[in-house]
Design an enzyme around this catalytic site. Sequence first.
Site, PDB file in Angstrom:
ATOM      1  N   TYR A 133       0.725  -1.160  -0.127  1.00  0.00           N
ATOM      2  CA  TYR A 133      -0.017  -0.117  -0.032  1.00  0.00           C
ATOM      3  C   TYR A 133       0.780   1.260  -0.017  1.00  0.00           C
ATOM      4  CZ  TYR A 133      -3.070   3.696   1.933  1.00  0.00           C
ATOM      5  OH  TYR A 133      -3.814   4.628   2.269  1.00  0.00           O
ATOM      6  N   HIS A 188      -2.257  16.321  -0.051  1.00  0.00           N
ATOM      7  CA  HIS A 188      -2.491  16.258   1.204  1.00  0.00           C
ATOM      8  C   HIS A 188      -2.199  17.518   2.054  1.00  0.00           C
ATOM      9  CE1 HIS A 188      -2.917  12.080   0.303  1.00  0.00           C
ATOM     10  NE2 HIS A 188      -2.946  11.640   1.555  1.00  0.00           N
ATOM     11  N   ARG A 246     -12.545  22.667  50.177  1.00  0.00           N
ATOM     12  CA  ARG A 246     -11.949  21.552  50.847  1.00  0.00           C
ATOM     13  C   ARG A 246     -11.591  20.311  49.934  1.00  0.00           C
ATOM     14  NH1 ARG A 246     -17.190  18.217  52.026  1.00  0.00           N
ATOM     15  NH2 ARG A 246     -18.887  19.272  51.617  1.00  0.00           N
ATOM     16  N   ASN A 295       2.133  10.267   6.933  1.00  0.00           N
ATOM     17  CA  ASN A 295       1.504   9.186   7.869  1.00  0.00           C
ATOM     18  C   ASN A 295       1.708   9.268   9.301  1.00  0.00           C
ATOM     19  OD1 ASN A 295      -0.449   7.361   7.677  1.00  0.00           O
ATOM     20  ND2 ASN A 295       0.309   6.055   5.934  1.00  0.00           N
TER      21      ASN A 295
END
Length: 536
Positions: free
Chosen positions: A52, A82, A277, A191
Amino acid sequence: MAIVRTHKPLDWRAIAAVAAGETLILSADAQAKIRSARALVEQIVARSIRAYGVNTGVGALCDVVVSQDEQHDLSHNILMSHAVGVGESLGAEETRAIMAAAINNFAHGHSGVRLDVVERLAALLDANCLPEVPAFGSVGYLSHMAHIALVCVGAGHVRWNGERLSGAQALHRLGLQPLSLEAKEGLSLVNGTPCVTGLAALALERAERLLDWADVVAAMSFENLGGQIAAFDTRSLAFRVSPGLACVGERLRAALAGSSLLEISLGRRTQDPLSVRTIPHVHGAARDTLAATIEVVNRELASVTDNPIVAGTPESPQVYSQAHAVGASIALAMDSLATAIAQVAAMAERRLDRLVNPLVSGLPAFLAHTGGTRSGFMIAQYTAASLVAQNRREAAPASLDGGVTSGLQEDHLCHATPAALKALAIIENSNRILGIELLAAAQAYDLQPLGAARAPYTDALYASVRASVPTYRDDRPLSEDMTFAFRLVANGAPPPLSGPARGDSTAGTREANVDIAPAQGATGVAVNTYPGVIGV
């Protein structure tokens, strides 16, 4: 001191140090791992082993085979397509943190980029020549690293020495040529989870510092409000099992030791309001959350988050094309840390409200020196309330946003990077809230009707504020004082306590009785807008 990436991964403190300006160096072992991984990619390409993003398209195009002649174009085009970020650019520290996390990820030796690519990122870091990285537009990763990687190929823009340059101009001035990307390099550059791990490291550093301030500022408000110190009793707190709670209880006892104001208030009430408190419980829970988040971030930095991952030997290369780039665990951790810090800040605003409210404080209304003509801190509390509300909106979990992208191929999104950006925004808002409480607590000391002494620690903290900011008499815009207090809290540690370690519910933190160096900007210059103030 330079940070060296050896065969061991960097931890979050190392990433934060590089973000602040330290040099990042690759050891010979790390360089060897990067070269070995590249050799695997070259074998995958030569043997046409289907992988891939190496010899296929990406996303929904993962089944489209790409020839060897087209693999350079694929890598180059991935950067271009991208680089889709929008909005204001990230700051210098944020950009440096992401770049450091990316180098750390490549140095695992399972990405397969050439050493030249990693050294190019390191060279930009070393010169502090930082790519412009739009903050928004990511559902998990991809866009931030794409804008950084653009500069490596001579595209995009940088900020360098106060000047905006094109990527090509910047490389020319550095004496470098634009890189020509090879198989897999474009995908590896965008990536994984370096964007969220880098930003998360900064969030951890800033959250740790904020929690230290939260303890000591809360101690000042507690003292001004005449709180019942029994709420911090060791035996009482021991009934709840929480390292963070025990740490905060000890810090509060150290900060308030020797307070005559608290001696006078002993037995005045059976119980204080919850915002007074339960400081150890809320601050302690936030410290426990910080400790858990540190574990997640360090695990992420120790993990290979590329897709695909290359392994094996040149004789038998292996490709793992699964989902390690998805940052589900760190997205959940960032959402959790953001909520914890928002809760600490929300309780700070409640204490601030008690300080300015004459119905419960025993102090002049709104901490004003003269009633009627002066409003004092009345409207500053409005600002704090507004920031608390903004934090509440920001604290909605990004990890549940979901969405569908890439033609149904990527049909589950964790939004890890947005989760880290939201955490950073909440931390910044919370620093402002604590700064306002710090100013109000100092003002309350000025107006105390009781002629009793403060604790030595809170007295020193009060004196450090008053060394730069005089008592407020409606004689100047209060926003200027608030800006000072924000910078004080955001940029430096509070005066050290002699008690437990800073954030000692977390691993590897520094000792409280050791002086903390001034916060460093990305250029290594100390941030010291208000000289003479402790902790800046």
